[in-house]
Scaffold this motif. Structure first.
Motif, PDB file in Angstrom:
ATOM      1  N   ILE A 118       0.838  -1.199   0.000  1.00 21.34           N
ATOM      2  CA  ILE A 118       0.000   0.000   0.000  1.00 21.34           C
ATOM      3  C   ILE A 118       0.871   1.246   0.000  1.00 21.34           C
ATOM      4  N   LYS A 119       1.957   1.214   0.758  1.00 16.97           N
ATOM      5  CA  LYS A 119       2.827   2.379   0.857  1.00 16.97           C
ATOM      6  C   LYS A 119       3.345   2.800  -0.510  1.00 16.97           C
ATOM      7  N   GLU A 120       3.817   1.842  -1.282  1.00 24.07           N
ATOM      8  CA  GLU A 120       4.347   2.174  -2.600  1.00 24.07           C
ATOM      9  C   GLU A 120       3.234   2.654  -3.536  1.00 24.07           C
ATOM     10  N   THR A 121       2.061   2.049  -3.439  1.00 23.00           N
ATOM     11  CA  THR A 121       0.935   2.473  -4.268  1.00 23.00           C
ATOM     12  C   THR A 121       0.554   3.917  -3.948  1.00 23.00           C
ATOM     13  N   ILE A 122       0.526   4.267  -2.679  1.00 27.26           N
ATOM     14  CA  ILE A 122       0.223   5.641  -2.264  1.00 27.26           C
ATOM     15  C   ILE A 122       1.253   6.606  -2.823  1.00 27.26           C
ATOM     16  N   GLN A 123       2.511   6.235  -2.759  1.00 23.78           N
ATOM     17  CA  GLN A 123       3.569   7.100  -3.290  1.00 23.78           C
ATOM     18  C   GLN A 123       3.388   7.323  -4.787  1.00 23.78           C
ATOM     19  N   ARG A 124       3.018   6.249  -5.506  1.00 28.93           N
ATOM     20  CA  ARG A 124       2.787   6.382  -6.951  1.00 28.93           C
ATOM     21  C   ARG A 124       1.605   7.314  -7.232  1.00 28.93           C
ATOM     22  N   ALA A 125       0.533   7.162  -6.445  1.00 27.96           N
ATOM     23  CA  ALA A 125      -0.645   7.999  -6.637  1.00 27.96           C
ATOM     24  C   ALA A 125      -0.332   9.465  -6.357  1.00 27.96           C
ATOM     25  N   ALA A 126       0.383   9.736  -5.271  1.00 34.27           N
ATOM     26  CA  ALA A 126       0.735  11.120  -4.917  1.00 34.27           C
ATOM     27  C   ALA A 126       1.639  11.736  -5.983  1.00 34.27           C
ATOM     28  N   GLU A 127       2.574  10.943  -6.486  1.00 33.22           N
ATOM     29  CA  GLU A 127       3.468  11.437  -7.529  1.00 33.22           C
ATOM     30  C   GLU A 127       2.680  11.771  -8.798  1.00 33.22           C
ATOM     31  N   TYR A 128       1.718  10.931  -9.134  1.00 33.66           N
ATOM     32  CA  TYR A 128       0.898  11.189 -10.321  1.00 33.66           C
ATOM     33  C   TYR A 128       0.120  12.493 -10.163  1.00 33.66           C
ATOM     34  N   LEU A 129      -0.480  12.712  -8.998  1.00 34.51           N
ATOM     35  CA  LEU A 129      -1.255  13.930  -8.775  1.00 34.51           C
ATOM     36  C   LEU A 129      -0.371  15.169  -8.847  1.00 34.51           C
ATOM     37  N   ARG A 130       0.843  15.077  -8.344  1.00 34.99           N
ATOM     38  CA  ARG A 130       1.779  16.209  -8.439  1.00 34.99           C
ATOM     39  C   ARG A 130       2.139  16.477  -9.895  1.00 34.99           C
ATOM     40  N   GLU A 131       2.429  15.411 -10.648  1.00 35.07           N
ATOM     41  CA  GLU A 131       2.815  15.572 -12.056  1.00 35.07           C
ATOM     42  C   GLU A 131       1.698  16.194 -12.879  1.00 35.07           C
ATOM     43  N   GLN A 132       0.464  15.882 -12.535  1.00 33.37           N
ATOM     44  CA  GLN A 132      -0.680  16.426 -13.263  1.00 33.37           C
ATOM     45  C   GLN A 132      -1.070  17.826 -12.797  1.00 33.37           C
ATOM     46  N   GLY A 133      -0.381  18.329 -11.790  1.00 32.74           N
ATOM     47  CA  GLY A 133      -0.677  19.650 -11.275  1.00 32.74           C
ATOM     48  C   GLY A 133      -1.953  19.732 -10.465  1.00 32.74           C
ATOM     49  N   LEU A 134      -2.427  18.573  -9.980  1.00 30.81           N
ATOM     50  CA  LEU A 134      -3.663  18.541  -9.209  1.00 30.81           C
ATOM     51  C   LEU A 134      -3.444  18.820  -7.724  1.00 30.81           C
ATOM     52  N   VAL A 135      -2.226  18.618  -7.256  1.00 36.25           N
ATOM     53  CA  VAL A 135      -1.867  18.941  -5.873  1.00 36.25           C
ATOM     54  C   VAL A 135      -0.482  19.587  -5.867  1.00 36.25           C
ATOM     55  N   ARG A 136      -0.207  20.296  -4.805  1.00 36.63           N
ATOM     56  CA  ARG A 136       1.116  20.883  -4.601  1.00 36.63           C
ATOM     57  C   ARG A 136       1.873  20.062  -3.566  1.00 36.63           C
ATOM     58  N   PRO A 137       3.188  20.133  -3.558  1.00 31.80           N
ATOM     59  CA  PRO A 137       3.939  19.446  -2.499  1.00 31.80           C
ATOM     60  C   PRO A 137       3.446  19.887  -1.123  1.00 31.80           C
ATOM     61  N   GLY A 138       3.153  18.922  -0.285  1.00 30.70           N
ATOM     62  CA  GLY A 138       2.672  19.214   1.057  1.00 30.70           C
ATOM     63  C   GLY A 138       1.167  19.219   1.203  1.00 30.70           C
ATOM     64  N   THR A 139       0.420  19.125   0.092  1.00 34.73           N
ATOM     65  CA  THR A 139      -1.039  19.075   0.173  1.00 34.73           C
ATOM     66  C   THR A 139      -1.478  17.833   0.957  1.00 34.73           C
ATOM     67  N   PRO A 140      -2.365  17.999   1.960  1.00 31.36           N
ATOM     68  CA  PRO A 140      -2.817  16.822   2.722  1.00 31.36           C
ATOM     69  C   PRO A 140      -3.749  15.940   1.889  1.00 31.36           C
ATOM     70  N   LEU A 141      -3.411  14.668   1.812  1.00 34.04           N
ATOM     71  CA  LEU A 141      -4.221  13.690   1.099  1.00 34.04           C
ATOM     72  C   LEU A 141      -4.792  12.699   2.108  1.00 34.04           C
ATOM     73  N   VAL A 142      -6.096  12.606   2.168  1.00 35.07           N
ATOM     74  CA  VAL A 142      -6.743  11.595   2.998  1.00 35.07           C
ATOM     75  C   VAL A 142      -7.001  10.394   2.091  1.00 35.07           C
ATOM     76  N   ILE A 143      -6.338   9.297   2.385  1.00 36.97           N
ATOM     77  CA  ILE A 143      -6.371   8.132   1.509  1.00 36.97           C
ATOM     78  C   ILE A 143      -7.149   7.013   2.180  1.00 36.97           C
ATOM     79  N   VAL A 144      -8.160   6.525   1.496  1.00 36.22           N
ATOM     80  CA  VAL A 144      -8.965   5.412   2.006  1.00 36.22           C
ATOM     81  C   VAL A 144      -8.863   4.266   1.006  1.00 36.22           C
ATOM     82  N   SER A 145      -8.704   3.048   1.522  1.00 35.89           N
ATOM     83  CA  SER A 145      -8.537   1.902   0.620  1.00 35.89           C
ATOM     84  C   SER A 145      -9.103   0.639   1.260  1.00 35.89           C
ATOM     85  N   ASP A 146      -9.424  -0.316   0.385  1.00 39.61           N
ATOM     86  CA  ASP A 146      -9.782  -1.657   0.854  1.00 39.61           C
ATOM     87  C   ASP A 146      -9.090  -2.681  -0.039  1.00 39.61           C
TER      88      ASP A 146
END
Length: 467
Positions: free
Chosen positions: A423-451
């Motif tokens: 899960i940790k690596e998947t979260i890192q990939r997701a956060a990196e994607y959002l940064r690359e797309q300009g949807l979040v800035r570094p430091g933006t709080p992400l509340v992540i829910v998963s099953d």
């Protein structure tokens, strides 16, 4: 701010070209509907292929919905339209019966004569003609006309309050369903669904063809209203099809019924679409009526998952202006808040309760963004149904079909992402994607829910991660 309400457009002669579909995608269309009551198979197949190609070119996960004709009752062909006056007698007969009156036409449902009684109301052509059944025989009925009008070929017939013994799927539906599966449809809509068994029959038919489409049950008559809980629970989404439904019930009851259906879908955790005549005047006119603006804004305020255009985009003169109007109206009303039915969702399992906790957290963070990791879309839909206030709501799934099927879910913007082993690596990939797309800035709080299943166990988890 991103728009929360999803928009469905119906393709037809006005919008079947690559240029027009591309313009609809750029204008914000999320789901493309193919109405099998009118679309020939070759046209529908080509249109679905174009939606797939043009969506992929833009990196958009737009969905394709095949809308089955269903067991509708229609008149036969007439040599020329009949001009009817109040008091005229009109005969509706089996195809094998010979005409017995001057004004006579066939019907495509031979069981009609067994289902109706003298004194029943018969409505033709979406309410333009009202009749009363005066006599009934084994092979025909005779009706008295109650208002002036014109009876043409293949006009739709409604019988408000009459229980009809129609099949769930017709022979044509089965052929259209085979095409939908061949085209890898994301959704199949069942017309005139009357109980949960009809939905299950449609699902069995899809599975028998090895299809993966989710089911939209169209609510169009009083029988469906009586069995609404069973239909909601058996379906993946509900469509409030106000055309036929508005004939089957008293018209002044329709707004209340729409609101009750939306609320019940929220309570039971199923997506809901509001459809029919949202911008009917724009089939000819370049701007909506003020009443239509209010109607659309009410549906958005009620926090329906999606709004649907029919003739407005399939045959209308201003299809792209219609979509633009929906975008502007729904976006504006969303800024003023919604009705809050998400608070009434019944939380039945741990996943739903985890989603509720995640929303409580993200709504408390001024710049918080909601991220759902989901394999089948279930957790994403649970979360969306609770109607988070944040408009930045992202779902990541390893399957592109899941991303397309989330195109119908309010608020969610879905992205395709292969999941890592942890899960940790998947979260890192997701956060990196959002940064690359300009949807979040570094430091933006992400509340992540998963099953998602990870490291040999299923994790119903909520994490606060900073991009």
């Amino acid at each position: 701010m991103p728009r929360k309400t999803k928009l469905i457009v119906t393709l037809g002669p006005a919008t079947e070209s690559e240029e027009s579909i591309g313009k609809l995608l750029d204008g914000g269309a999320n789901v493309f509907r193919l109405n099998m009551s009118h679309a020939p198979h070759d046209v529908a197949k080509l249109a679905a292929k174009r939606v797939r190609k043009l969506s992929a070119d833009r990196g958009i996960h737009a969905a394709v919905l095949f809308d089955l004709t269903g067991p509708s009752i229609r008149t036969g062909d007439v040599d020329k339209p009949h001009e009817l006056k109040i008091g005229d007698l009109v005969e509706f007969r089996k195809s094998t019966a010979q005409p017995g009156t001057d004004i006579s036409t066939t019907v495509n449902y031979d069981g009609l004569m067994d289902d109706v009684s003298e004194g029943n109301t018969l409505v033709v052509d979406n309410g333009t003609l009202l009749m009363e059944i005066r006599s009934r025989q084994d092979d025909r009925i005779v009706c008295e006309v109650k208002n002036n009008g014109i009876l043409g070929s293949r006009r739709h017939i409604n019988l408000p309050g009459t229980r009809l013994n129609l099949p769930a799927l017709t022979e044509k539906d089965h052929k259209d369903l085979a095409l939908a599966v061949e085209c890898d449809a994301d959704y199949v809509a069942g017309s005139f669904v009357r109980d949960g068994a009809h939905v299950r029959e449609l699902r069995d038919a899809i599975e028998a063809l090895e299809g993966h489409a989710q089911i939209v049950a169209k609510i169009e008559d009083q029988e469906a209203i009586k069995n609404i809980d069973a239909i909601i629970q058996a379906s993946d989404a509900i469509m409030i099809a106000r055309g036929d439904l508005g004939i089957e019930v008293e018209y002044w009851e329709l707004p209340i019924l729409q609101r009750r259906l939306i609320k019940r879908c929220h309570e039971l955790g199923k997506r809901v679409i509001v459809a029919t005549q949202l911008l009917e005047s724009m089939i000819q006119n370049p701007t909506p009526t003020r009443a239509e603006v209010t109607d659309v804004s009410n549906a958005a305020y009620e926090e329906a998952d999606a709004l649907m255009l029919s003739g407005e985009t399939s045959i209308g003169a201003h299809p792209h202006r219609c979509l633009e109007a929906l975008v502007k109206i729904s976006t504006r009303i969303e800024r003023s808040g919604g009705l809050g039915y998400g608070q009434h969702v019944m939380l039945r399992d741990e996943r739903q309760k985890a989603a509720k906790a995640a929303i409580t957290l993200v709504d408390s963070l001024p710049d918080g963004r909601l991220v759902v990791l989901t394999r089948r879309g279930i957790m994403a839909n649970h979360t969306a149904m609770l109607r988070p206030r944040t408009s930045q709501f992202y779902a990541f799934a390893p399957n592109e079909r899941v991303c397309r099927q989330l195109a119908l879910s309010r608020s969610i913007e879905a992205f395709h992402l292969p999941f890592a082993s942890t899960i940790k690596e998947t979260i890192q990939r997701a956060a990196e994607y959002l940064r690359e797309q300009g949807l979040v800035r570094p430091g933006t709080p992400l509340v992540i829910v998963s099953d998602i299943f990870s490291d040999q166990f299923t994790a119903n988890s909520i994490l606060l991660h900073h991009a």
